[in-house]
Design a protein around this motif. Structure first.
Motif, PDB file in Angstrom:
ATOM      1  N   CYS A 259       6.130   5.283  -3.349  1.00 27.27           N
ATOM      2  CA  CYS A 259       7.334   6.031  -3.021  1.00 27.27           C
ATOM      3  C   CYS A 259       7.965   6.564  -4.302  1.00 27.27           C
ATOM      4  CB  CYS A 259       8.345   5.144  -2.299  1.00 27.27           C
ATOM      5  SG  CYS A 259       7.664   4.206  -0.910  1.00 27.27           S
TER       6      CYS A 259
ATOM      7  N   THR B  54      13.081   3.030   1.888  1.00 27.34           N
ATOM      8  CA  THR B  54      13.512   4.394   1.616  1.00 27.34           C
ATOM      9  C   THR B  54      14.958   4.478   1.135  1.00 27.34           C
ATOM     10  OG1 THR B  54      14.005   4.707   3.957  1.00 27.34           O
ATOM     11  CG2 THR B  54      11.856   5.483   3.179  1.00 27.34           C
TER      12      THR B  54
ATOM     13  N   CYS C  79       8.370   7.948   0.841  1.00 25.83           N
ATOM     14  CA  CYS C  79       7.060   7.333   0.648  1.00 25.83           C
ATOM     15  C   CYS C  79       5.953   8.286   1.081  1.00 25.83           C
ATOM     16  CB  CYS C  79       6.968   6.025   1.425  1.00 25.83           C
ATOM     17  SG  CYS C  79       8.221   4.829   0.884  1.00 25.83           S
ATOM     18  N   THR C  80       4.871   8.298   0.306  1.00 26.31           N
ATOM     19  CA  THR C  80       3.772   9.219   0.579  1.00 26.31           C
ATOM     20  C   THR C  80       3.063   8.913   1.892  1.00 26.31           C
ATOM     21  OG1 THR C  80       2.264   7.856  -0.730  1.00 26.31           O
ATOM     22  CG2 THR C  80       3.341   9.691  -1.864  1.00 26.31           C
ATOM     23  N   ASP C  81       3.118   7.650   2.328  1.00 26.23           N
ATOM     24  CA  ASP C  81       2.447   7.291   3.580  1.00 26.23           C
ATOM     25  C   ASP C  81       3.380   7.411   4.788  1.00 26.23           C
ATOM     26  OD1 ASP C  81       4.148   5.138   3.199  1.00 26.23           O
ATOM     27  OD2 ASP C  81       2.588   3.608   3.301  1.00 26.23           O
TER      28      ASP C  81
ATOM     29  N   LYS D 136       0.818  -1.211   0.000  1.00 23.93           N
ATOM     30  CA  LYS D 136       0.000   0.000   0.000  1.00 23.93           C
ATOM     31  C   LYS D 136       0.855   1.265   0.000  1.00 23.93           C
ATOM     32  CE  LYS D 136      -3.699  -2.369   2.326  1.00 23.93           C
ATOM     33  NZ  LYS D 136      -4.431  -2.568   3.558  1.00 23.93           N
ATOM     34  N   SER D 137       2.154   1.120  -0.193  1.00 23.38           N
ATOM     35  CA  SER D 137       3.054   2.268  -0.200  1.00 23.38           C
ATOM     36  C   SER D 137       3.365   2.708  -1.624  1.00 23.38           C
ATOM     37  CB  SER D 137       4.380   1.926   0.491  1.00 23.38           C
ATOM     38  OG  SER D 137       4.183   1.694   1.857  1.00 23.38           O
TER      39      SER D 137
ATOM     40  N   GLY E  32       6.045   5.725   5.254  1.00 22.99           N
ATOM     41  CA  GLY E  32       6.710   4.446   5.500  1.00 22.99           C
ATOM     42  C   GLY E  32       8.212   4.545   5.324  1.00 22.99           C
TER      43      GLY E  32
END
Length: 171
Positions: free
Chosen positions: A95, A120, A112-114, A92-93, A116
């Motif tokens: 990036c 990275t 990552c937009t969430d 669900k990530s 996470g």
């Protein structure tokens, strides 16, 4: 149902973005004289053609170009790299980031937009024309296959049946 629809929509949007990034690349780099191509990650590693697979210490950032797909722990992972820009969709990530030269080795540096942190900073374990292996600082290790340009990879999740949703009236 709304959650699976949202997850499916995010996966489709991210996959479309990864293919858009791939479409921006050009196969002309293989024909190029090398004047504008990024240098090999290892200075003095020799100028000839290698054995076909790059291991630690000999990864060329140009070999990372393309869209790579696979499963890690039963979850789909897609990485698309074009012009040293990276887009990643994992579970669900979503990036994005860059291929950075860190200590003479190309690394995938993402945000990552969430929020996470599992994927990275990724070290390239190996890359050849058909397989990419990335070890992430967050502990994950992805083994990915190169997707054919212009074709959707097989085995990707699809959107659920949307027949039960009400239609949106036209304005």
């Amino acid at each position: 149902m709304t959650r699976s629809l949202r997850t499916g929509a995010i996966a489709v949007a991210a996959l479309a973005a990864s293919f858009a990034l791939t479409a921006c690349g050009s196969d002309d780099a293989k024909k190029d004289s090398g004047a504008d191509a990024p240098a090999s990650a290892t200075p003095g590693a020799g100028g000839g053609e290698g054995s076909g697979e790059s291991g630690v210490g000999s990864v060329d950032a140009a070999a990372l170009e393309g869209t790579w797909v696979g499963l890690t722990d039963g979850r789909h992972v897609t990485v698309s790299i074009a012009a040293r820009k990276v887009a990643l969709v994992a579970d669900k990530s979503v990036c994005q980031g860059d291929v950075k030269d860190m200590g003479g080795e190309p690394m995938l540096a993402l945000k990552c937009t969430d929020g996470g942190t599992e994927r990275t900073m990724g070290a390239i374990d190996s890359v050849d024309g058909s397989k990419l292996v990335v070890s992430w600082d967050g502990g994950a290790k992805d083994t990915l296959a190169k997707a054919e340009a212009g074709k959707l990879p097989s085995g990707m999740p699809s959107l659920p049946d949307l027949g039960g949703l009400p239609e949106v009236p036209a304005p």
